[in-house]
Design a protein around this motif. Sequence first.
Motif, PDB file in Angstrom:
ATOM      1  N   PHE A  93     -12.766 -50.172  41.686  1.00  0.00           N
ATOM      2  CA  PHE A  93     -14.039 -50.748  42.120  1.00  0.00           C
ATOM      3  C   PHE A  93     -14.029 -51.042  43.613  1.00  0.00           C
ATOM      4  O   PHE A  93     -15.057 -50.889  44.293  1.00  0.00           O
ATOM      5  N   ASP A  94     -12.887 -51.453  44.128  1.00  0.00           N
ATOM      6  CA  ASP A  94     -12.764 -51.662  45.570  1.00  0.00           C
ATOM      7  C   ASP A  94     -13.081 -50.373  46.313  1.00  0.00           C
ATOM      8  O   ASP A  94     -13.859 -50.370  47.275  1.00  0.00           O
ATOM      9  N   HIS A  99     -16.422 -46.789  49.568  1.00  0.00           N
ATOM     10  CA  HIS A  99     -16.965 -45.431  49.711  1.00  0.00           C
ATOM     11  C   HIS A  99     -18.497 -45.463  49.771  1.00  0.00           C
ATOM     12  O   HIS A  99     -19.114 -44.789  50.593  1.00  0.00           O
ATOM     13  N   SER A 100     -19.107 -46.272  48.904  1.00  0.00           N
ATOM     14  CA  SER A 100     -20.569 -46.356  48.896  1.00  0.00           C
ATOM     15  C   SER A 100     -21.088 -46.990  50.190  1.00  0.00           C
ATOM     16  O   SER A 100     -22.088 -46.541  50.765  1.00  0.00           O
ATOM     17  N   GLY A 101     -20.406 -48.041  50.655  1.00  0.00           N
ATOM     18  CA  GLY A 101     -20.808 -48.665  51.910  1.00  0.00           C
ATOM     19  C   GLY A 101     -20.682 -47.705  53.083  1.00  0.00           C
ATOM     20  O   GLY A 101     -21.542 -47.679  53.986  1.00  0.00           O
ATOM     21  N   GLU A 102     -19.624 -46.907  53.071  1.00  0.00           N
ATOM     22  CA  GLU A 102     -19.432 -45.911  54.143  1.00  0.00           C
ATOM     23  C   GLU A 102     -20.572 -44.912  54.152  1.00  0.00           C
ATOM     24  O   GLU A 102     -21.059 -44.512  55.216  1.00  0.00           O
ATOM     25  N   HIS A 103     -21.010 -44.475  52.969  1.00  0.00           N
ATOM     26  CA  HIS A 103     -22.131 -43.532  52.892  1.00  0.00           C
ATOM     27  C   HIS A 103     -23.378 -44.120  53.534  1.00  0.00           C
ATOM     28  O   HIS A 103     -24.080 -43.440  54.298  1.00  0.00           O
ATOM     29  N   HIS A 199     -18.994 -43.820  42.866  1.00  0.00           N
ATOM     30  CA  HIS A 199     -19.839 -44.754  43.599  1.00  0.00           C
ATOM     31  C   HIS A 199     -20.400 -45.819  42.672  1.00  0.00           C
ATOM     32  O   HIS A 199     -20.401 -45.661  41.446  1.00  0.00           O
ATOM     33  N   VAL A 200     -20.888 -46.903  43.285  1.00  0.00           N
ATOM     34  CA  VAL A 200     -21.546 -47.954  42.516  1.00  0.00           C
ATOM     35  C   VAL A 200     -22.874 -47.431  41.979  1.00  0.00           C
ATOM     36  O   VAL A 200     -23.423 -46.446  42.486  1.00  0.00           O
ATOM     37  N   CYS A 227     -16.056 -53.382  53.230  1.00  0.00           N
ATOM     38  CA  CYS A 227     -17.196 -53.614  52.352  1.00  0.00           C
ATOM     39  C   CYS A 227     -16.774 -54.480  51.172  1.00  0.00           C
ATOM     40  O   CYS A 227     -15.587 -54.626  50.876  1.00  0.00           O
ATOM     41  N   GLY A 228     -17.776 -55.026  50.476  1.00  0.00           N
ATOM     42  CA  GLY A 228     -17.526 -55.700  49.214  1.00  0.00           C
ATOM     43  C   GLY A 228     -16.601 -56.888  49.317  1.00  0.00           C
ATOM     44  O   GLY A 228     -16.692 -57.715  50.219  1.00  0.00           O
TER      45      GLY A 228
END
Length: 385
Positions: A93-94, A99-103, A199-200, A227-228
């Motif tokens: 999850f980390d 990865h999603s934040g980077e996108h 991704h989330v 992130c997160g």
Amino acid sequence: MIETKRLYYENAYQKEFDAVVVECREAKKGFHILLDESAFYPEGGGQPYDQGTINDIKVEEVHEKAGELLHYTKTAIDPGTKIHGKIDWNRRFDFMQQHSGEHMVSGLICERFHCDNVGFHLGSDVVTIDFNTVVTEEQLLEIEEEANALIWQNAQVEITYPSPEELEKLPYRSKKELTGKVRIVRFPNADLCACCGTHVSNTGEIGMVKFLSVEKCREGIRAEMICGKRVLNYMNLINEQNRKVSVLLSAKPAHTAEAVERLYDENTRNKSKVARMEEELFAIEAERHVDQGNAILFKENLEADSVRKLTDLVMHSCKGRCIVFSDNQDGSFKYAIGEIDGDLRQFTKDMNTALNGRGGGKPFFVQGSVRASKEDILDFIKSRG
């Protein structure tokens, strides 16, 4: 080639699964386990591999090679064995958050500055991204604010597999010639990109993005971000550090910078006073050795630059060789040796050999350190006449 059903594409939130071992291959320092289906994500697309267990056997690494999903373990598992796999969910999850934040930030940056993301590394502590254009720290903070505003809208992340005809019309980021089934990930109002990572489901699960630094890298920049939960951990760390500083400086946490500035100014003034006092003391010391020939001095707690200054003054006044030693906290001594028009190379070499030292400089002036007692130093100098 053994095909493994990729459960992480069907449900990125699946933490456990049941499967059957299809093959067990001997590998370097372990084994490659191939399953009929798996929720373990392999290293790829800038995202690290999952870890976890298969029947309580640790999965060290997961890689995809020639289309096969290889689970590396240090213990063999016989083909045909029914297994129960567990993903290290905190790690997964980390990485999903990072990865999603980077996108999202990459999509916003590439859109605003008409550039490309030319490098991405998802590390265990920070995410680094390279862009082929210059973006200032102030501009990154604007992107950070925009990205967080979109994150908090909690929009659904969309994952699709367009047909070749549909793919041709999509304005996805870093558009390249892709073959086979292409996985497109959309973060509404932020990014549209081909990606094989996990991704989330909703942007709100990213929590928050925070840029930590930016530096020049080739023709563009390299930015560090988190992130997160990493943002929460970072803020807790900074808060604890600031709390300790506030206690030491007797300042409220919101005013530690002002207190540090006052302390810095005071320290600068004190250094100037100490420097002037040293100059006066060194001048007196030089006066004491006028025309007296060789001089050996031991002084306490001098910085290397101060040792140099004192040696220079005394060597000019004594008209001989001047050696100044000053103790270090680890029990060693720093030194400087000077002699007008002298050649100290052989003397210094012999002293460093005899006293476990190191150092050098010009023929007439050298600096260094020795690991020896004061008695050993004096015995060596006495032996040299």
